[in-house]
Design a protein around this motif. Structure first.
Motif, PDB file in Angstrom:
ATOM      1  N   SER A  40       0.821  -1.211   0.000  1.00  0.00           N
ATOM      2  CA  SER A  40       0.000   0.000   0.000  1.00  0.00           C
ATOM      3  C   SER A  40       0.858   1.266   0.000  1.00  0.00           C
ATOM      4  O   SER A  40       0.446   2.299  -0.524  1.00  0.00           O
ATOM      5  CB  SER A  40      -0.941   0.006   1.206  1.00  0.00           C
ATOM      6  N   GLU A  41       2.055   1.177   0.547  1.00  0.00           N
ATOM      7  CA  GLU A  41       2.944   2.343   0.604  1.00  0.00           C
ATOM      8  C   GLU A  41       3.625   2.624  -0.735  1.00  0.00           C
ATOM      9  O   GLU A  41       3.983   3.765  -1.009  1.00  0.00           O
ATOM     10  CB  GLU A  41       4.011   2.159   1.692  1.00  0.00           C
ATOM     11  N   TRP A  42       3.849   1.603  -1.559  1.00  0.00           N
ATOM     12  CA  TRP A  42       4.451   1.865  -2.869  1.00  0.00           C
ATOM     13  C   TRP A  42       3.395   2.009  -3.970  1.00  0.00           C
ATOM     14  O   TRP A  42       3.714   2.203  -5.135  1.00  0.00           O
ATOM     15  CB  TRP A  42       5.533   0.857  -3.244  1.00  0.00           C
ATOM     16  N   GLY A  43       2.137   1.961  -3.598  1.00  0.00           N
ATOM     17  CA  GLY A  43       1.059   2.193  -4.561  1.00  0.00           C
ATOM     18  C   GLY A  43       0.576   0.947  -5.265  1.00  0.00           C
ATOM     19  O   GLY A  43      -0.088   1.035  -6.305  1.00  0.00           O
ATOM     20  N   GLY A  44       0.880  -0.223  -4.707  1.00  0.00           N
ATOM     21  CA  GLY A  44       0.455  -1.477  -5.322  1.00  0.00           C
ATOM     22  C   GLY A  44      -1.042  -1.705  -5.215  1.00  0.00           C
ATOM     23  O   GLY A  44      -1.685  -1.238  -4.277  1.00  0.00           O
ATOM     24  N   THR A  63       8.611   1.423 -10.842  1.00  0.00           N
ATOM     25  CA  THR A  63       9.010   0.141 -11.439  1.00  0.00           C
ATOM     26  C   THR A  63       8.082  -0.978 -10.978  1.00  0.00           C
ATOM     27  O   THR A  63       7.630  -1.794 -11.783  1.00  0.00           O
ATOM     28  CB  THR A  63      10.476  -0.194 -11.075  1.00  0.00           C
ATOM     29  N   LEU A  64       7.791  -1.013  -9.691  1.00  0.00           N
ATOM     30  CA  LEU A  64       6.916  -2.055  -9.140  1.00  0.00           C
ATOM     31  C   LEU A  64       5.495  -1.952  -9.674  1.00  0.00           C
ATOM     32  O   LEU A  64       4.876  -2.972  -9.999  1.00  0.00           O
ATOM     33  CB  LEU A  64       6.910  -1.980  -7.613  1.00  0.00           C
ATOM     34  N   ALA A  65       4.965  -0.730  -9.783  1.00  0.00           N
ATOM     35  CA  ALA A  65       3.609  -0.562 -10.305  1.00  0.00           C
ATOM     36  C   ALA A  65       3.531  -1.048 -11.749  1.00  0.00           C
ATOM     37  O   ALA A  65       2.574  -1.745 -12.122  1.00  0.00           O
ATOM     38  CB  ALA A  65       3.182   0.902 -10.202  1.00  0.00           C
ATOM     39  N   GLY A 107       5.754  -7.687  -2.197  1.00  0.00           N
ATOM     40  CA  GLY A 107       5.009  -8.089  -3.383  1.00  0.00           C
ATOM     41  C   GLY A 107       3.785  -8.839  -2.899  1.00  0.00           C
ATOM     42  O   GLY A 107       2.921  -8.279  -2.225  1.00  0.00           O
ATOM     43  N   ALA A 108       3.711 -10.140  -3.183  1.00  0.00           N
ATOM     44  CA  ALA A 108       2.621 -10.953  -2.640  1.00  0.00           C
ATOM     45  C   ALA A 108       2.722 -11.011  -1.118  1.00  0.00           C
ATOM     46  O   ALA A 108       1.725 -11.067  -0.424  1.00  0.00           O
ATOM     47  CB  ALA A 108       2.649 -12.359  -3.240  1.00  0.00           C
ATOM     48  N   GLY A 109       3.954 -10.977  -0.592  1.00  0.00           N
ATOM     49  CA  GLY A 109       4.173 -10.909   0.854  1.00  0.00           C
ATOM     50  C   GLY A 109       4.334 -12.271   1.516  1.00  0.00           C
ATOM     51  O   GLY A 109       4.396 -13.306   0.861  1.00  0.00           O
ATOM     52  N   TRP A 110       4.432 -12.236   2.837  1.00  0.00           N
ATOM     53  CA  TRP A 110       4.550 -13.458   3.637  1.00  0.00           C
ATOM     54  C   TRP A 110       3.257 -14.241   3.557  1.00  0.00           C
ATOM     55  O   TRP A 110       2.182 -13.659   3.482  1.00  0.00           O
ATOM     56  CB  TRP A 110       4.827 -13.136   5.107  1.00  0.00           C
TER      57      TRP A 110
END
Length: 192
Positions: free
Chosen positions: A33-37, A72-74, A104-107
């Motif tokens: 949420s912090e990188w805009g995903g 880049t991630l978005a 990304g998908a996360g833990w």
């Protein structure tokens, strides 16, 4: 019914982990949420502790600050979800040249990074092309700390195996320079 109950247990555990302070061994992890995903279209959970850490590179431009890494991630997430029809960005975590780890998908969540191994591994991608040069020292340190963090959180088995993606399928990932580097890391093997 069993899968439903496991999902509930993992969801409760995930909420507890992210509502509390992460262990000191953990690197700085920037939440999606912090990188805009975007939110995942669908979430599937893994059974922990996971036995494998699979290292990738993104073969994109490097990013050296949260702003450029977020862009880049978005773009990557849009490609993975829009073109490849993944439920989310394919990697569990990505590491920028700034030394930040980006969720990304996360833990606890199923990634889409290594067919046949997604349910038993986390996929860690270093942002950039590491065919001829190594990631920054900050990236390498963050990668090692992320693995230690996974063990501390009990998401990773303490006797995990570390693989480059090229050990599982015909690909150049994680790039020759990064592959050479991870051969000196704890748990490295070329044979799953």
């Amino acid at each position: 019914m069993k899968n439903f109950l496991l999902s509930i247990i993992f969801l409760i555990r995930a909420c507890l982990v992210f509502s509390s302070k992460l262990p000191d061994v953990c690197p700085n992890i920037i939440k999606k949420s912090e990188w805009g995903g975007r939110q995942a279209d669908k979430i599937a959970y893994t059974v922990i502790p996971l036995k494998y850490v699979i290292i990738h590179h993104t073969v994109t431009s490097k990013c050296m600050d949260p702003s450029s890494c977020s862009r880049t991630l978005a773009n990557m997430q849009n490609y993975h979800m829009g073109t490849l029809k993944f439920d989310d960005i394919g990697y569990n975590f990505l590491i920028g040249g700034d030394g930040n780890v980006y969720e990304g998908a996360g833990w606890h969540r199923l990634g889409a990074h290594a067919r046949g191994y997604n349910k038993i591994s986390i996929g860690v991608a270093f942002i950039g092309d590491f065919s001829t040069e190594k990631p920054t020292p900050q990236q390498l340190e963050a990668g090692k700390k992320l693995i230690e963090c996974g063990i501390a959180l009990k998401d990773l088995d303490s006797s995990y195996k570390l693989l480059g993606a090229k050990s599982l399928r015909p690909t150049e990932s994680p790039g020759a320079a990064l592959f050479s580097e991870i051969q000196g890391w704890k748990g490295f093997t070329t044979k799953p």
